[in-house]
Write a protein that holds these residues in place. Structure first.
Motif, mmCIF file in Angstrom:
data_model
loop_
_atom_site.group_PDB
_atom_site.id
_atom_site.type_symbol
_atom_site.label_atom_id
_atom_site.label_comp_id
_atom_site.label_asym_id
_atom_site.label_seq_id
_atom_site.Cartn_x
_atom_site.Cartn_y
_atom_site.Cartn_z
ATOM 1 N N ASN A 24 21.904 9.822 10.167
ATOM 2 C CA ASN A 24 21.555 9.851 11.586
ATOM 3 C C ASN A 24 22.125 8.657 12.340
ATOM 4 O O ASN A 24 22.578 8.797 13.485
ATOM 5 N N LEU A 25 22.129 7.501 11.721
ATOM 6 C CA LEU A 25 22.710 6.310 12.349
ATOM 7 C C LEU A 25 24.217 6.475 12.539
ATOM 8 O O LEU A 25 24.765 6.157 13.598
ATOM 9 N N GLU A 26 24.888 6.989 11.513
ATOM 10 C CA GLU A 26 26.340 7.197 11.616
ATOM 11 C C GLU A 26 26.668 8.269 12.659
ATOM 12 O O GLU A 26 27.688 8.176 13.352
ATOM 13 N N SER A 27 25.780 9.256 12.798
ATOM 14 C CA SER A 27 25.984 10.284 13.821
ATOM 15 C C SER A 27 25.892 9.701 15.230
ATOM 16 O O SER A 27 26.468 10.241 16.176
ATOM 17 N N GLU A 28 25.160 8.585 15.352
ATOM 18 C CA GLU A 28 25.037 7.903 16.647
ATOM 19 C C GLU A 28 26.211 6.954 16.894
ATOM 20 O O GLU A 28 26.282 6.312 17.939
ATOM 21 N N GLY A 29 27.110 6.839 15.905
ATOM 22 C CA GLY A 29 28.293 6.006 16.086
ATOM 23 C C GLY A 29 28.205 4.618 15.481
ATOM 24 O O GLY A 29 29.104 3.791 15.673
ATOM 25 N N TYR A 30 27.142 4.338 14.724
ATOM 26 C CA TYR A 30 27.006 3.032 14.101
ATOM 27 C C TYR A 30 27.735 2.978 12.756
ATOM 28 O O TYR A 30 27.841 3.983 12.059
ATOM 29 N N ALA A 31 28.216 1.791 12.411
ATOM 30 C CA ALA A 31 28.743 1.554 11.064
ATOM 31 C C ALA A 31 27.571 1.089 10.210
ATOM 32 O O ALA A 31 26.903 0.115 10.558
ATOM 33 N N VAL A 32 27.317 1.790 9.115
ATOM 34 C CA VAL A 32 26.115 1.529 8.314
ATOM 35 C C VAL A 32 26.490 0.985 6.945
ATOM 36 O O VAL A 32 27.313 1.566 6.235
ATOM 37 N N ARG A 33 25.884 -0.138 6.597
ATOM 38 C CA ARG A 33 25.942 -0.634 5.215
ATOM 39 C C ARG A 33 24.563 -0.438 4.613
ATOM 40 O O ARG A 33 23.551 -0.650 5.274
ATOM 41 N N ARG A 34 24.517 -0.056 3.342
ATOM 42 C CA ARG A 34 23.264 0.291 2.684
ATOM 43 C C ARG A 34 22.928 -0.741 1.612
ATOM 44 O O ARG A 34 23.808 -1.220 0.903
ATOM 45 N N ALA A 35 21.636 -1.028 1.484
ATOM 46 C CA ALA A 35 21.133 -1.854 0.383
ATOM 47 C C ALA A 35 19.877 -1.186 -0.147
ATOM 48 O O ALA A 35 19.086 -0.631 0.625
ATOM 49 N N GLU A 36 19.708 -1.226 -1.468
ATOM 50 C CA GLU A 36 18.543 -0.551 -2.050
ATOM 51 C C GLU A 36 17.451 -1.522 -2.481
ATOM 52 O O GLU A 36 16.408 -1.107 -2.973
ATOM 53 N N ASN A 37 17.677 -2.825 -2.306
ATOM 54 C CA ASN A 37 16.625 -3.797 -2.572
ATOM 55 C C ASN A 37 16.898 -5.068 -1.765
ATOM 56 O O ASN A 37 17.968 -5.232 -1.162
ATOM 57 N N GLY A 38 15.921 -5.961 -1.760
ATOM 58 C CA GLY A 38 16.017 -7.163 -0.940
ATOM 59 C C GLY A 38 17.124 -8.110 -1.358
ATOM 60 O O GLY A 38 17.768 -8.737 -0.510
ATOM 61 N N GLU A 39 17.365 -8.229 -2.657
ATOM 62 C CA GLU A 39 18.416 -9.142 -3.131
ATOM 63 C C GLU A 39 19.798 -8.654 -2.687
ATOM 64 O O GLU A 39 20.647 -9.445 -2.266
ATOM 65 N N GLU A 40 20.022 -7.344 -2.787
ATOM 66 C CA GLU A 40 21.291 -6.788 -2.341
ATOM 67 C C GLU A 40 21.445 -6.975 -0.826
ATOM 68 O O GLU A 40 22.536 -7.261 -0.330
ATOM 69 N N ASP A 56 12.918 -1.878 4.976
ATOM 70 C CA ASP A 56 11.687 -1.364 4.380
ATOM 71 C C ASP A 56 10.841 -2.536 3.869
ATOM 72 O O ASP A 56 11.370 -3.520 3.343
ATOM 73 N N TRP A 57 9.523 -2.410 4.026
ATOM 74 C CA TRP A 57 8.626 -3.486 3.611
ATOM 75 C C TRP A 57 8.536 -3.566 2.087
ATOM 76 O O TRP A 57 8.760 -4.611 1.496
ATOM 77 N N MET A 58 8.200 -2.433 1.440
ATOM 78 C CA MET A 58 7.927 -2.437 0.005
ATOM 79 C C MET A 58 9.200 -2.132 -0.772
ATOM 80 O O MET A 58 9.686 -0.998 -0.754
ATOM 81 N N MET A 59 9.737 -3.157 -1.439
ATOM 82 C CA MET A 59 10.970 -2.976 -2.217
ATOM 83 C C MET A 59 10.921 -3.801 -3.483
ATOM 84 O O MET A 59 10.236 -4.827 -3.535
ATOM 85 N N PRO A 60 11.673 -3.384 -4.505
ATOM 86 C CA PRO A 60 11.738 -4.182 -5.736
ATOM 87 C C PRO A 60 12.567 -5.448 -5.533
ATOM 88 O O PRO A 60 13.339 -5.553 -4.580
ATOM 89 N N LEU A 61 12.390 -6.397 -6.431
ATOM 90 C CA LEU A 61 13.150 -7.662 -6.508
ATOM 91 C C LEU A 61 12.825 -8.634 -5.381
ATOM 92 O O LEU A 61 12.526 -9.799 -5.634
ATOM 93 N N LEU A 62 12.866 -8.166 -4.153
ATOM 94 C CA LEU A 62 12.595 -9.048 -3.014
ATOM 95 C C LEU A 62 12.025 -8.168 -1.906
ATOM 96 O O LEU A 62 12.667 -7.200 -1.484
#
Length: 229
Positions: A24-40, A56-62
């Protein structure tokens, strides 16, 4: 990094939610980078500061709270808007998130259209030119959509690099930008350009802005960089 396309860092450990939101963000024209945890997330922020962080508030590692705290306590990143996502709907949790420095707090499950509106609202605050607003400083006006600059109602012709420099300076009048910061914002982190190149283009911008009269609006801060006004 382009000064026109907004850079979003999306930090979400649940893959399905991450991909739906990224789509949805990319459909709005934004460039999106993804991270799956706080350290990344912190690694990506250190590589290249985004325009906004959806976290997101609740994540592993950080946890998201800790990522937000680190972002907001560092001078080079504290102005980046942070939208916190959380399944925690208690008022005390929202207060805690905002107290950590989050600029907005959205409870899951969220309405995608509302979340997109909140993203636009935060970006409009920090990147008004990229949101299509006309920027003004004294008698200078800049329209990012039409790429038109006027001073005292007289049109000023600028090259693309000088235009991008002026956008950066006019979005934060009075703020002093180092040469390295201007290189990152105007040329991009992935392109090697000597810092003296900044001085050359600043000189061209000054000449163009003062070509039809008017004082030089760009201030040189010795040993640091440049500021508008």
């Amino acid at each position: 990094m382009s000064t026109n396309q907004m850079q979003v860092l999306l930090v979400e450990d649940e893959p399905a939610q991450r991909e739906v939101l990224a789509y949805n963000l990319e459909s709005e024209g934004y460039a999106v980078r993804r991270a799956e945890n706080g350290e990344e997330a912190m690694m990506l922020i250190n590589e290249a500061a985004p325009d906004i962080i959806i976290l997101d508030w609740m994540m592993p590692l950080l946890s998201g709270i800790e990522v937000c705290r680190r972002v907001k306590t560092r001078p080079e990143t504290r102005e980046i808007p942070v939208i916190m996502l959380s399944a925690r709907s208690e008022e005390v949790d929202a207060v805690r998130g905002l107290d950590t420095g989050a600029d907005d707090y959205v409870v899951k499950p969220y309405n995608l259209r509302e979340l997109m509106a909140r993203v636009r609202n935060q970006l409009r605050r920090v990147r008004p030119a990229a949101s299509g607003e006309v920027l003004s400083f004294d008698d200078i006006q800049l329209n990012a959509e039409t790429h038109r600059v006027t001073r005292a109602d007289e049109e000023i012709k600028l090259g693309p690099t000088e235009f991008r420099l002026l956008v950066v300076l006019m979005e934060k009048p009075g703020r002093v930008f180092s040469r390295d910061q201007l290189l990152d914002l105007v040329w991009g982190r992935d392109i090697y350009v000597d810092t003296r190149t900044v001085d050359v283009h600043i000189a061209r911008l000054r000449k163009a802005l003062s070509a039809k009269g008017g004082a030089d609006p760009i201030r040189t801060v010795r040993g640091t960089g440049y500021a508008l006004g």
